[in-house]
Design a protein around this motif. Structure first.
Motif, PDB file in Angstrom:
ATOM      1  N   PHE A 117      12.268  10.199 -12.991  1.00  0.00           N
ATOM      2  CA  PHE A 117      11.091   9.885 -13.788  1.00  0.00           C
ATOM      3  C   PHE A 117      10.295   8.733 -13.186  1.00  0.00           C
ATOM      4  O   PHE A 117       9.066   8.773 -13.156  1.00  0.00           O
ATOM      5  N   ILE A 118      10.993   7.702 -12.699  1.00  0.00           N
ATOM      6  CA  ILE A 118      10.290   6.580 -12.075  1.00  0.00           C
ATOM      7  C   ILE A 118       9.542   7.044 -10.832  1.00  0.00           C
ATOM      8  O   ILE A 118       8.371   6.687 -10.625  1.00  0.00           O
ATOM      9  N   GLU A 119      10.190   7.868 -10.025  1.00  0.00           N
ATOM     10  CA  GLU A 119       9.531   8.389  -8.824  1.00  0.00           C
ATOM     11  C   GLU A 119       8.332   9.267  -9.179  1.00  0.00           C
ATOM     12  O   GLU A 119       7.265   9.159  -8.573  1.00  0.00           O
ATOM     13  N   THR A 120       8.488  10.110 -10.189  1.00  0.00           N
ATOM     14  CA  THR A 120       7.406  11.010 -10.585  1.00  0.00           C
ATOM     15  C   THR A 120       6.208  10.225 -11.130  1.00  0.00           C
ATOM     16  O   THR A 120       5.057  10.498 -10.765  1.00  0.00           O
ATOM     17  N   PHE A 121       6.451   9.236 -11.987  1.00  0.00           N
ATOM     18  CA  PHE A 121       5.350   8.463 -12.537  1.00  0.00           C
ATOM     19  C   PHE A 121       4.705   7.561 -11.493  1.00  0.00           C
ATOM     20  O   PHE A 121       3.509   7.298 -11.545  1.00  0.00           O
ATOM     21  N   THR A 122       5.493   7.096 -10.538  1.00  0.00           N
ATOM     22  CA  THR A 122       4.924   6.309  -9.450  1.00  0.00           C
ATOM     23  C   THR A 122       3.996   7.178  -8.585  1.00  0.00           C
ATOM     24  O   THR A 122       2.890   6.771  -8.228  1.00  0.00           O
ATOM     25  N   GLN A 123       4.441   8.395  -8.295  1.00  0.00           N
ATOM     26  CA  GLN A 123       3.595   9.315  -7.537  1.00  0.00           C
ATOM     27  C   GLN A 123       2.363   9.695  -8.326  1.00  0.00           C
ATOM     28  O   GLN A 123       1.273   9.818  -7.762  1.00  0.00           O
ATOM     29  N   ALA A 124       2.507   9.870  -9.631  1.00  0.00           N
ATOM     30  CA  ALA A 124       1.346  10.222 -10.460  1.00  0.00           C
ATOM     31  C   ALA A 124       0.319   9.093 -10.460  1.00  0.00           C
ATOM     32  O   ALA A 124      -0.884   9.355 -10.404  1.00  0.00           O
ATOM     33  N   GLY A 125       0.804   7.858 -10.516  1.00  0.00           N
ATOM     34  CA  GLY A 125      -0.117   6.721 -10.474  1.00  0.00           C
ATOM     35  C   GLY A 125      -0.864   6.644  -9.146  1.00  0.00           C
ATOM     36  O   GLY A 125      -2.060   6.311  -9.126  1.00  0.00           O
ATOM     37  N   ARG A 126      -0.189   6.945  -8.046  1.00  0.00           N
ATOM     38  CA  ARG A 126      -0.840   6.927  -6.734  1.00  0.00           C
ATOM     39  C   ARG A 126      -1.787   8.105  -6.573  1.00  0.00           C
ATOM     40  O   ARG A 126      -2.832   7.968  -5.935  1.00  0.00           O
ATOM     41  N   LEU A 127      -1.439   9.250  -7.132  1.00  0.00           N
ATOM     42  CA  LEU A 127      -2.254  10.449  -6.939  1.00  0.00           C
ATOM     43  C   LEU A 127      -3.521  10.432  -7.796  1.00  0.00           C
ATOM     44  O   LEU A 127      -4.545  10.967  -7.393  1.00  0.00           O
ATOM     45  N   VAL A 128      -3.449   9.840  -8.961  1.00  0.00           N
ATOM     46  CA  VAL A 128      -4.612   9.829  -9.870  1.00  0.00           C
ATOM     47  C   VAL A 128      -5.611   8.766  -9.454  1.00  0.00           C
ATOM     48  O   VAL A 128      -6.806   9.007  -9.394  1.00  0.00           O
ATOM     49  N   GLY A 129      -5.133   7.562  -9.194  1.00  0.00           N
ATOM     50  CA  GLY A 129      -6.108   6.523  -8.938  1.00  0.00           C
ATOM     51  C   GLY A 129      -5.748   5.675  -7.854  1.00  0.00           C
ATOM     52  O   GLY A 129      -5.610   5.078  -7.064  1.00  0.00           O
TER      53      GLY A 129
END
Length: 90
Positions: A78-90
């Motif tokens: 989950f930490i990896e997924t949300f970290t990637q989501a934060g980088r991918l969105v903005g």
């Protein structure tokens, strides 16, 4: 930017973690059920509780034994997924 390659990478990581956790919980139960089935076939005892209870106890034991690892693995995912989501969105 979210590309198809990164989406496939995120989904494949999630599926990999799910398969690992399910294998840790199910494989020992399957082996225990196999041993109980062999015992039932050899002794001709056909009791349903004898086939259900050992599998239940083995699964609960694996939850107790591997619970910390399962929670840590899911937390890392989950930490990896949300970290990637934060980088991918903005």
């Amino acid at each position: 930017m979210l590309t198809p390659d990164t989406a496939v990478n995120i989904v494949s990581n999630a599926i990999h973690v799910i398969v690992l956790v399910v294998c840790v919980l199910v494989v020992p139960s399957l082996l225990g059920g196999l041993l109980v089935s062999i015992f039932q076939a050899a002794t001709q005892i056909n009791e349903q509780m004898l086939s259900f209870l050992p599998r239940l106890l083995i699964t609960l034991g694996m939850l107790v034994f591997a619970g910390h690892w399962i929670l840590r693995t899911f937390s890392d995912l989950f930490i990896e997924t949300f970290t990637q989501a934060g980088r991918l969105v903005g």
